[in-house]
Enzyme design. Sequence first.
Site, PDB file in Angstrom:
ATOM      1  CB  CYS A 157      -0.903  -0.015   1.234  1.00 28.80           C
ATOM      2  SG  CYS A 157      -1.840   1.516   1.417  1.00 28.80           S
TER       3      CYS A 157
ATOM      4  CB  CYS B 261      -0.849   2.242   5.694  1.00 30.16           C
ATOM      5  SG  CYS B 261      -1.413   0.687   4.973  1.00 30.16           S
TER       6      CYS B 261
ATOM      7  CB  CYS C  27      -6.009   2.163   3.207  1.00 29.44           C
ATOM      8  SG  CYS C  27      -4.496   2.829   3.917  1.00 29.44           S
TER       9      CYS C  27
ATOM     10  CB  CYS D  96      18.899   1.738   7.846  1.00 26.16           C
ATOM     11  SG  CYS D  96      19.574   0.188   8.341  1.00 26.16           S
ATOM     12  CB  ILE D  97      20.230   6.151   4.512  1.00 29.57           C
ATOM     13  CG1 ILE D  97      19.634   7.166   3.537  1.00 29.57           C
ATOM     14  CG2 ILE D  97      21.566   5.659   4.018  1.00 29.57           C
ATOM     15  CD1 ILE D  97      20.432   8.448   3.406  1.00 29.57           C
TER      16      ILE D  97
ATOM     17  CB  THR E 211      16.690   6.756  -2.305  1.00 30.44           C
ATOM     18  OG1 THR E 211      17.362   7.680  -1.453  1.00 30.44           O
ATOM     19  CG2 THR E 211      15.741   7.528  -3.209  1.00 30.44           C
TER      20      THR E 211
ATOM     21  N   GLY F 193      18.895  11.036  -1.563  1.00 33.06           N
ATOM     22  CA  GLY F 193      19.824  10.481  -0.585  1.00 33.06           C
ATOM     23  C   GLY F 193      20.626  11.611   0.046  1.00 33.06           C
TER      24      GLY F 193
ATOM     25  CD  GLU G 216      23.962   1.285  13.435  1.00 34.59           C
ATOM     26  OE1 GLU G 216      23.024   1.915  13.938  1.00 34.59           O
ATOM     27  OE2 GLU G 216      23.932   0.074  13.191  1.00 34.59           O
TER      28      GLU G 216
ATOM     29  CB  SER H 120      25.674  -0.341   0.992  1.00 34.49           C
ATOM     30  OG  SER H 120      25.152   0.922   0.658  1.00 34.49           O
TER      31      SER H 120
ATOM     32  CB  SER I 221      28.763  12.829  -2.932  1.00 33.00           C
ATOM     33  OG  SER I 221      28.184  14.021  -3.333  1.00 33.00           O
TER      34      SER I 221
HETATM   35  N1  ACO Z   1      26.300   5.517  -9.264  1.00 28.49           N
HETATM   36  C1  ACO Z   1      27.164   6.543  -9.071  1.00 28.49           C
HETATM   37  N2  ACO Z   1      26.967   7.519  -8.163  1.00 28.49           N
HETATM   38  C2  ACO Z   1      25.853   7.430  -7.408  1.00 28.49           C
HETATM   39  C3  ACO Z   1      24.918   6.378  -7.551  1.00 28.49           C
HETATM   40  C4  ACO Z   1      25.179   5.402  -8.522  1.00 28.49           C
HETATM   41  N3  ACO Z   1      24.318   4.398  -8.735  1.00 28.49           N
HETATM   42  N4  ACO Z   1      23.912   6.568  -6.669  1.00 28.49           N
HETATM   43  C5  ACO Z   1      24.206   7.682  -5.996  1.00 28.49           C
HETATM   44  N5  ACO Z   1      25.371   8.190  -6.449  1.00 28.49           N
HETATM   45  C6  ACO Z   1      26.022   9.425  -6.002  1.00 28.49           C
HETATM   46  C7  ACO Z   1      25.364  10.575  -6.693  1.00 28.49           C
HETATM   47  O1  ACO Z   1      26.007  10.902  -7.897  1.00 28.49           O
HETATM   48  C8  ACO Z   1      25.472  11.674  -5.680  1.00 28.49           C
HETATM   49  O2  ACO Z   1      26.728  12.284  -5.730  1.00 28.49           O
HETATM   50  P1  ACO Z   1      26.857  13.759  -6.402  1.00 28.49           P
HETATM   51  O3  ACO Z   1      25.855  14.625  -5.718  1.00 28.49           O
HETATM   52  O4  ACO Z   1      28.265  14.117  -6.097  1.00 28.49           O
HETATM   53  O5  ACO Z   1      26.562  13.557  -7.851  1.00 28.49           O
HETATM   54  C9  ACO Z   1      25.411  10.926  -4.357  1.00 28.49           C
HETATM   55  O6  ACO Z   1      25.744   9.586  -4.625  1.00 28.49           O
HETATM   56  C10 ACO Z   1      24.028  10.996  -3.748  1.00 28.49           C
HETATM   57  O7  ACO Z   1      23.064  10.784  -4.761  1.00 28.49           O
HETATM   58  P2  ACO Z   1      21.536  10.948  -4.451  1.00 28.49           P
HETATM   59  O8  ACO Z   1      20.771  11.010  -5.719  1.00 28.49           O
HETATM   60  O9  ACO Z   1      21.338  12.077  -3.496  1.00 28.49           O
HETATM   61  O10 ACO Z   1      21.262   9.587  -3.658  1.00 28.49           O
HETATM   62  P3  ACO Z   1      20.091   8.540  -3.870  1.00 28.49           P
HETATM   63  O11 ACO Z   1      18.765   9.179  -3.668  1.00 28.49           O
HETATM   64  O12 ACO Z   1      20.292   7.811  -5.132  1.00 28.49           O
HETATM   65  O13 ACO Z   1      20.317   7.586  -2.604  1.00 28.49           O
HETATM   66  C11 ACO Z   1      21.262   5.780  -1.425  1.00 28.49           C
HETATM   67  C12 ACO Z   1      21.556   7.083  -2.211  1.00 28.49           C
HETATM   68  C13 ACO Z   1      20.339   6.103  -0.247  1.00 28.49           C
HETATM   69  C14 ACO Z   1      22.550   5.214  -0.880  1.00 28.49           C
HETATM   70  C15 ACO Z   1      20.577   4.800  -2.414  1.00 28.49           C
HETATM   71  O14 ACO Z   1      21.487   4.445  -3.414  1.00 28.49           O
HETATM   72  C16 ACO Z   1      20.049   3.528  -1.787  1.00 28.49           C
HETATM   73  O15 ACO Z   1      18.983   3.530  -1.159  1.00 28.49           O
HETATM   74  N6  ACO Z   1      20.771   2.415  -1.952  1.00 28.49           N
HETATM   75  C17 ACO Z   1      20.289   1.122  -1.462  1.00 28.49           C
HETATM   76  C18 ACO Z   1      20.318   1.070   0.041  1.00 28.49           C
HETATM   77  C19 ACO Z   1      21.697   1.406   0.577  1.00 28.49           C
HETATM   78  O16 ACO Z   1      22.703   0.887   0.120  1.00 28.49           O
HETATM   79  N7  ACO Z   1      21.728   2.272   1.617  1.00 28.49           N
HETATM   80  C20 ACO Z   1      22.952   2.652   2.303  1.00 28.49           C
HETATM   81  C21 ACO Z   1      23.335   1.584   3.285  1.00 28.49           C
HETATM   82  S1  ACO Z   1      24.568   2.145   4.409  1.00 28.49           S
HETATM   83  C22 ACO Z   1      23.688   2.813   5.731  1.00 28.49           C
HETATM   84  O17 ACO Z   1      22.474   2.632   5.786  1.00 28.49           O
HETATM   85  C23 ACO Z   1      24.376   3.572   6.838  1.00 28.49           C
HETATM   86 ZN    ZN Z   2      -2.934   1.233   3.361  1.00 24.32          ZN
END
Ligand code: ACO
Ligand code: ZN
Length: 372
Positions: free
Chosen positions: A116, A119, A136, A224-225, A227, A237, A258, A262, A271
């Site tokens: 959903c 929620c 919902c 944890c983060i 997008t 991100g 933490e 990844s 960045s």
């Molecule tokens: N390839 C190259 N560069 C990348 C990529 C990619 N696939 N994805 C992000 N970047 C770079 C961007 O270019 C940017 O740098 P810049 O501003 O210098 O150009 C920077 O990373 C941030 O980009 P955003 O668009 O703001 O980040 P996004 O919304 O894509 O989210 C995130 C980044 C959260 C890490 C996402 O890739 C994600 O959810 N990944 C899967 C889950 C994950 O691995 N989370 C982190 C675990 S570690 C922890 O939780 C502490």
């Molecule tokens: Zn719902």
Amino acid sequence: MTNKEKKSKQLNSRSLTSKVFTSDDNDFALPLVRSKRVRPISSPPRKRTRSITETTIPTKSSHPHIRARTPPLPDTEIVRPRNVEKVVYGRYEIDAWYYSPYPHEFGSLIKRLYVCDTCLRYVKDDIQLSNHKAQCQSRTPPGRVVYATDKVKIYEIDGRDNKMYCQNLCLMAKLFLDHKTLYYDVDGFKFYVLTERQEKKPKDLMVGYFSKEKISYDNYNLACIMTLPSHQRKGYGRLLIEWSYELSKREGVIGSPEKPLSTLGLLGYHSYWSSVILQVLKSLKESEISIARLCQETYLQEEDVTSTLARLGLLRHWEHPPSSLVSNNPSPLFSISPPPVVVHIDPSMLNQVISKHHIHFNRQIDPSCILL
Ligand code: ACO
Ligand code: ZN
């Protein structure tokens, strides 16, 4: 109890309990178990290195294969096979990347999981989803809005007050997180949920989030983060990372995410760290600055500052500087010798680094939109 004792108690209970959570008010409630990275008994624990010179940090250029909306190369330690193929979420159908502990009753390989888009409850098929949506009550995430622009909002959600939403969020996020612990016990966390306004619909769609321990004895400002892949590479991100440091600033505590990060987490943090550090260095009137002051100005932990400087090639670290290095190198940009740890600044080298590493200074957070 001293802080140390509290911390040790917390760590012990975290690593030893295998608590199972069930919800009381969700028809689709599932036991939410903790997902842990498991190592073969014979393999040694991962070496934790503090030395700057030993740290290997991938840079953008070392990961040319990474593309938006595709998972990064698999972590060699992933132990559980992916159990969901696709998630149907609003108008998106998103390929899952990793295992997430959805209920066994859903099958060992769920072709399509329906979530959903308000929620975050999950069901097996589109008919169940339609039935659910018909009743919902949610229109937005729970909690209070702490940041709002025309396009995006950040909701602050207390895990204790909104257990079901936060558990469902963790489950969904785990589909895109390879090795982070899944927090079944959401009570001790706050969740900062980023929503995007949907065109033609009065709806705030969750597109990303981060969790944060309410009390962190390690000064972690983010657990944890994530997008959603459908919304990656749009600066979300970065916005969430900025927000985590905005909170640190307001708490007056230097923070750090933490570990381990990844591959994609590293890219995002590198960045951000590079740009805030370079921004301070560029705006300095003096020709040198201590690492401690860089930490104070940026709210970055010392290790994150030094590892970033090292990665950018702006750090020379030695305990007993060889005389040849000192006398033959006319402009080591940063020389660090303990104590004191001082960064010497050469403006032309800063500019070179900024252009070489494509560092930009665009802030995603607009201070006038903060509602705290
Ligand atoms: N390839 C190259 N560069 C990348 C990529 C990619 N696939 N994805 C992000 N970047 C770079 C961007 O270019 C940017 O740098 P810049 O501003 O210098 O150009 C920077 O990373 C941030 O980009 P955003 O668009 O703001 O980040 P996004 O919304 O894509 O989210 C995130 C980044 C959260 C890490 C996402 O890739 C994600 O959810 N990944 C899967 C889950 C994950 O691995 N989370 C982190 C675990 S570690 C922890 O939780 C502490
Ligand atoms: Zn719902």
